[in-house]
Motif scaffolding. Structure first.
Motif, PDB file in Angstrom:
ATOM      1  N   UNK A 157      -3.514 -16.334  61.597  1.00  0.00           N
ATOM      2  CA  UNK A 157      -3.250 -16.778  62.969  1.00  0.00           C
ATOM      3  C   UNK A 157      -2.864 -15.600  63.858  1.00  0.00           C
ATOM      4  N   UNK A 158      -1.977 -14.733  63.337  1.00  0.00           N
ATOM      5  CA  UNK A 158      -1.485 -13.618  64.146  1.00  0.00           C
ATOM      6  C   UNK A 158      -2.474 -12.466  64.232  1.00  0.00           C
ATOM      7  N   UNK A 159      -3.236 -12.260  63.144  1.00  0.00           N
ATOM      8  CA  UNK A 159      -4.193 -11.147  63.073  1.00  0.00           C
ATOM      9  C   UNK A 159      -5.559 -11.703  62.654  1.00  0.00           C
ATOM     10  N   UNK A 160      -6.218 -12.459  63.527  1.00  0.00           N
ATOM     11  CA  UNK A 160      -7.416 -13.205  63.113  1.00  0.00           C
ATOM     12  C   UNK A 160      -8.591 -12.328  62.711  1.00  0.00           C
ATOM     13  N   UNK A 161      -8.667 -11.109  63.190  1.00  0.00           N
ATOM     14  CA  UNK A 161      -9.805 -10.252  62.864  1.00  0.00           C
ATOM     15  C   UNK A 161      -9.517  -9.295  61.715  1.00  0.00           C
ATOM     16  N   UNK A 162      -8.339  -9.375  61.144  1.00  0.00           N
ATOM     17  CA  UNK A 162      -7.938  -8.434  60.095  1.00  0.00           C
ATOM     18  C   UNK A 162      -8.471  -8.844  58.738  1.00  0.00           C
ATOM     19  N   UNK A 163      -8.885  -7.858  57.956  1.00  0.00           N
ATOM     20  CA  UNK A 163      -9.229  -8.071  56.547  1.00  0.00           C
ATOM     21  C   UNK A 163      -7.940  -8.032  55.738  1.00  0.00           C
ATOM     22  N   UNK A 164      -7.785  -8.999  54.856  1.00  0.00           N
ATOM     23  CA  UNK A 164      -6.590  -9.077  54.018  1.00  0.00           C
ATOM     24  C   UNK A 164      -7.022  -9.218  52.566  1.00  0.00           C
ATOM     25  N   UNK A 165      -6.640  -8.256  51.722  1.00  0.00           N
ATOM     26  CA  UNK A 165      -6.992  -8.278  50.306  1.00  0.00           C
ATOM     27  C   UNK A 165      -5.741  -8.028  49.488  1.00  0.00           C
ATOM     28  N   UNK A 166      -5.775  -8.450  48.229  1.00  0.00           N
ATOM     29  CA  UNK A 166      -4.638  -8.211  47.350  1.00  0.00           C
ATOM     30  C   UNK A 166      -4.622  -9.190  46.197  1.00  0.00           C
ATOM     31  N   UNK A 167      -3.433  -9.391  45.644  1.00  0.00           N
ATOM     32  CA  UNK A 167      -3.334 -10.287  44.501  1.00  0.00           C
ATOM     33  C   UNK A 167      -1.896 -10.635  44.179  1.00  0.00           C
ATOM     34  N   UNK A 168      -1.744 -11.610  43.285  1.00  0.00           N
ATOM     35  CA  UNK A 168      -0.440 -12.028  42.794  1.00  0.00           C
ATOM     36  C   UNK A 168      -0.101 -11.230  41.545  1.00  0.00           C
ATOM     37  N   UNK A 169       1.096 -10.662  41.534  1.00  0.00           N
ATOM     38  CA  UNK A 169       1.550  -9.879  40.392  1.00  0.00           C
ATOM     39  C   UNK A 169       1.593 -10.745  39.141  1.00  0.00           C
ATOM     40  N   UNK A 170       1.502 -10.106  38.014  1.00  0.00           N
ATOM     41  CA  UNK A 170       1.650 -10.809  36.741  1.00  0.00           C
ATOM     42  C   UNK A 170       2.463  -9.928  35.811  1.00  0.00           C
ATOM     43  N   UNK A 171       2.975 -10.533  34.777  1.00  0.00           N
ATOM     44  CA  UNK A 171       3.820  -9.779  33.856  1.00  0.00           C
ATOM     45  C   UNK A 171       4.062 -10.569  32.601  1.00  0.00           C
ATOM     46  N   UNK A 172       5.330 -10.632  32.177  1.00  0.00           N
ATOM     47  CA  UNK A 172       5.706 -11.379  30.987  1.00  0.00           C
ATOM     48  C   UNK A 172       5.771 -12.856  31.345  1.00  0.00           C
ATOM     49  N   UNK A 173       4.740 -13.604  30.983  1.00  0.00           N
ATOM     50  CA  UNK A 173       4.656 -14.997  31.377  1.00  0.00           C
ATOM     51  C   UNK A 173       5.750 -15.871  30.792  1.00  0.00           C
ATOM     52  N   UNK A 174       6.246 -15.523  29.593  1.00  0.00           N
ATOM     53  CA  UNK A 174       7.269 -16.347  28.959  1.00  0.00           C
ATOM     54  C   UNK A 174       8.596 -16.245  29.704  1.00  0.00           C
ATOM     55  N   UNK A 175       8.902 -15.046  30.242  1.00  0.00           N
ATOM     56  CA  UNK A 175      10.144 -14.857  30.958  1.00  0.00           C
ATOM     57  C   UNK A 175       9.951 -14.878  32.471  1.00  0.00           C
ATOM     58  N   UNK A 176       8.733 -15.190  32.917  1.00  0.00           N
ATOM     59  CA  UNK A 176       8.419 -15.175  34.348  1.00  0.00           C
ATOM     60  C   UNK A 176       8.836 -13.855  34.964  1.00  0.00           C
ATOM     61  N   UNK A 177       8.545 -12.775  34.252  1.00  0.00           N
ATOM     62  CA  UNK A 177       8.983 -11.452  34.680  1.00  0.00           C
ATOM     63  C   UNK A 177       7.810 -10.669  35.256  1.00  0.00           C
ATOM     64  N   UNK A 178       7.864 -10.409  36.554  1.00  0.00           N
ATOM     65  CA  UNK A 178       6.881  -9.558  37.201  1.00  0.00           C
ATOM     66  C   UNK A 178       7.631  -8.647  38.155  1.00  0.00           C
ATOM     67  N   UNK A 179       6.962  -7.632  38.655  1.00  0.00           N
ATOM     68  CA  UNK A 179       7.628  -6.674  39.510  1.00  0.00           C
ATOM     69  C   UNK A 179       6.794  -6.322  40.718  1.00  0.00           C
ATOM     70  N   UNK A 183      -8.427 -12.789  49.310  1.00  0.00           N
ATOM     71  CA  UNK A 183      -9.588 -12.229  49.986  1.00  0.00           C
ATOM     72  C   UNK A 183     -10.217 -13.246  50.917  1.00  0.00           C
ATOM     73  N   UNK A 184     -11.034 -12.779  51.865  1.00  0.00           N
ATOM     74  CA  UNK A 184     -11.612 -13.669  52.876  1.00  0.00           C
ATOM     75  C   UNK A 184     -12.916 -14.328  52.430  1.00  0.00           C
ATOM     76  N   UNK A 185     -13.105 -15.548  52.860  1.00  0.00           N
ATOM     77  CA  UNK A 185     -14.388 -16.252  52.755  1.00  0.00           C
ATOM     78  C   UNK A 185     -14.632 -16.932  54.093  1.00  0.00           C
ATOM     79  N   UNK A 186     -15.755 -16.610  54.724  1.00  0.00           N
ATOM     80  CA  UNK A 186     -16.077 -17.225  56.000  1.00  0.00           C
ATOM     81  C   UNK A 186     -15.075 -16.930  57.102  1.00  0.00           C
ATOM     82  N   UNK A 187     -14.445 -15.757  57.059  1.00  0.00           N
ATOM     83  CA  UNK A 187     -13.521 -15.376  58.111  1.00  0.00           C
ATOM     84  C   UNK A 187     -12.105 -15.880  57.945  1.00  0.00           C
ATOM     85  N   UNK A 188     -11.824 -16.631  56.876  1.00  0.00           N
ATOM     86  CA  UNK A 188     -10.480 -17.133  56.582  1.00  0.00           C
ATOM     87  C   UNK A 188     -10.030 -16.571  55.245  1.00  0.00           C
ATOM     88  N   UNK A 189      -8.744 -16.223  55.152  1.00  0.00           N
ATOM     89  CA  UNK A 189      -8.212 -15.626  53.927  1.00  0.00           C
ATOM     90  C   UNK A 189      -7.681 -16.708  53.002  1.00  0.00           C
TER      91      UNK A 189
END
Length: 416
Positions: free
Chosen positions: A162-184, A393-399
């Motif tokens: 909404x605030x930056x409609x023309x911006x490309x936004x890429x990235x991901x959700x961190x992962x780590x020790x799934x048993x302890x829900x430990x990520x950084x 990541x974006x698909x059809x102009x929406x992230x």
């Protein structure tokens, strides 16, 4: 050093040393042996094998290689490019990836947000700009790294779009020790365990995204005639407004009858729903769909549950995912990107890869598949990244937040 004397450069390093100290020394040696200009940005990704030592990474790295801006996170695996070698994907074993970029003429704005920091979705764009620290008028693009357990990532992406409609936004959700829900999450000198860290890039630098969802359509598109939130109740032909309808289960059964035996078997556990993102495009192509999970079927009424909210009037199509389809999809997208940009006077300098932990060797039954395909089509670009709990990541102009996807963010100068 004056900006005019600096060259834009992206260096990627990778270490698989079991000792954290040895790995950091290895990374720094690799970077210092290649980087020719003062750095502006660093991105570090560390595998879950070092989970007990996340807090020690930043002090060690900053002492050996001070960087004006450093962001990063933990991952189920990491992606990096050793010197004079192709990019590699390190899964289920120790690995640290470090990308360092010299970006003359660029503005690098790091930021960190917790759930409590997020403006209300009804807030004006200025509220988001104040939190991020950069005006939409600067035309920034974003790299986003989020904690999968506490970050309201969907609300964040909606707000940034909404605030930056023309911006490309890429990235991901961190992962780590799934048993302890430990990520950084890492931001400069700070280790965080919640929220999101990111960087906004503007000025003489841009990001371009490739989002490979790895699916192929089956049957034909339908229009949603009746539904309730994420439940699809009735479908109609796309060009038959107000005409006959059928249940989604009936439509699916008819499609399955026309498939090969191999595809019918694949549909038992690899069936997905594609949601068209362009309401007006007549001839839909595979890349026009946002892929979402098919959560279940109610055989009593023939309804389908989808892993996202579906609106009446939207067009959907059933999709299948397997290793061959995933490979073909990525190759097609890479070739399309290469064709569109091969005459550009500004060549890419480096790239980031954010891949689902469901890809890699588990999908392809061989190592380094996505990275090798990327470099085979686009050349020996330095490539870094990690295996995520969800990809941005974006698909059809929406992230969107994706699953089973590889998202690439390709960096280049804006100068022509």
């Amino acid at each position: 050093m004056p900006e005019i004397s600096r060259s834009m450069q992206w260096v990627s390093a990778l270490s698989t040393q079991a000792s954290l100290e040895a790995a950091v020394r290895d990374l720094v040696d690799q970077v210092q042996g290649q980087l020719q200009s003062p750095p502006d940005l660093g991105l570090v990704f560390i595998s879950a094998a070092y989970a007990s030592e996340f807090a020690r990474l930043l002090p060690l790295l900053n002492e050996a290689l001070p960087l004006p801006c450093l962001i990063g996170c933990s991952g189920g695996g990491v992606v990096g490019t050793p010197p004079a070698s192709p990019a590699k994907e390190i899964e289920q074993s120790p690995g640290i990836s470090l990308c360092v970029a010299s970006l003359p003429g660029a503005n690098v704005q790091p930021f960190s947000l917790t759930e409590a920091d997020l403006p209300d979705l009804d807030s004006p764009p200025d509220a988001w700009a104040q939190k991020i620290g950069i005006s939409p008028a600067a035309h920034p693009n974003f790299i986003l790294l989020a904690d999968p357990f506490t970050a309201k990532i969907t609300e964040l992406l909606q707000g940034l779009d909404f605030a930056y409609p023309d911006a490309v936004k890429v990235g991901g959700l961190a992962s780590g020790n799934g048993f302890q829900r430990q990520s950084g999450l890492f931001l400069n000198q700070t280790l965080q365990t919640e929220g999101v860290v990111g960087v906004a890039l503007s000025g003489n630098v841009t990001l371009e995204a490739i989002v490979a969802q790895g699916c192929r359509p089956i049957g034909r598109p339908f229009r949603v005639a009746a539904g309730d939130r994420n439940i699809v109740l009735e479908l109609s032909e796309c060009d038959d407004f107000g005409g006959d309808t059928q249940t989604p289960l009936t439509a699916l059964q008819n499609i399955l009858q026309d498939l090969s035996e191999a595809d019918r078997e694949l549909a038992q556990d690899s069936l997905h729903i594609g949601v068209a993102q362009d309401s007006f495009k007549e001839n839909l192509q595979p890349g026009d769909f946002l892929i979402r999970n098919l959560l279940g079927v109610d055989p009593r009424v023939g309804a389908l549950a989808v892993g996202d909210r579906i609106r009446v009037g939207q067009r959907i199509q059933f999709h299948l995912r397997d290793a061959r389809t995933s490979a073909d999809d990525l190759e097609s997208l890479l070739n399309c990107y290469h064709s569109e940009h091969k005459r550009s006077t500004s060549a890419p300098i480096g790239a980031l890869m954010f891949a689902c932990m469901g890809r890699g060797q588990g999908l392809y039954q061989k190592p380094n598949f996505d990275t090798q395909l990327f470099q085979a089509v686009l050349g020996d670009l330095p490539l870094g990244g990690f295996f995520c709990n969800g990809e941005i990541g974006p698909v059809g102009g929406t992230t969107f937040l994706h699953g089973y996807t590889s998202v690439f963010g390709i960096c280049r100068s804006t100068a022509n």
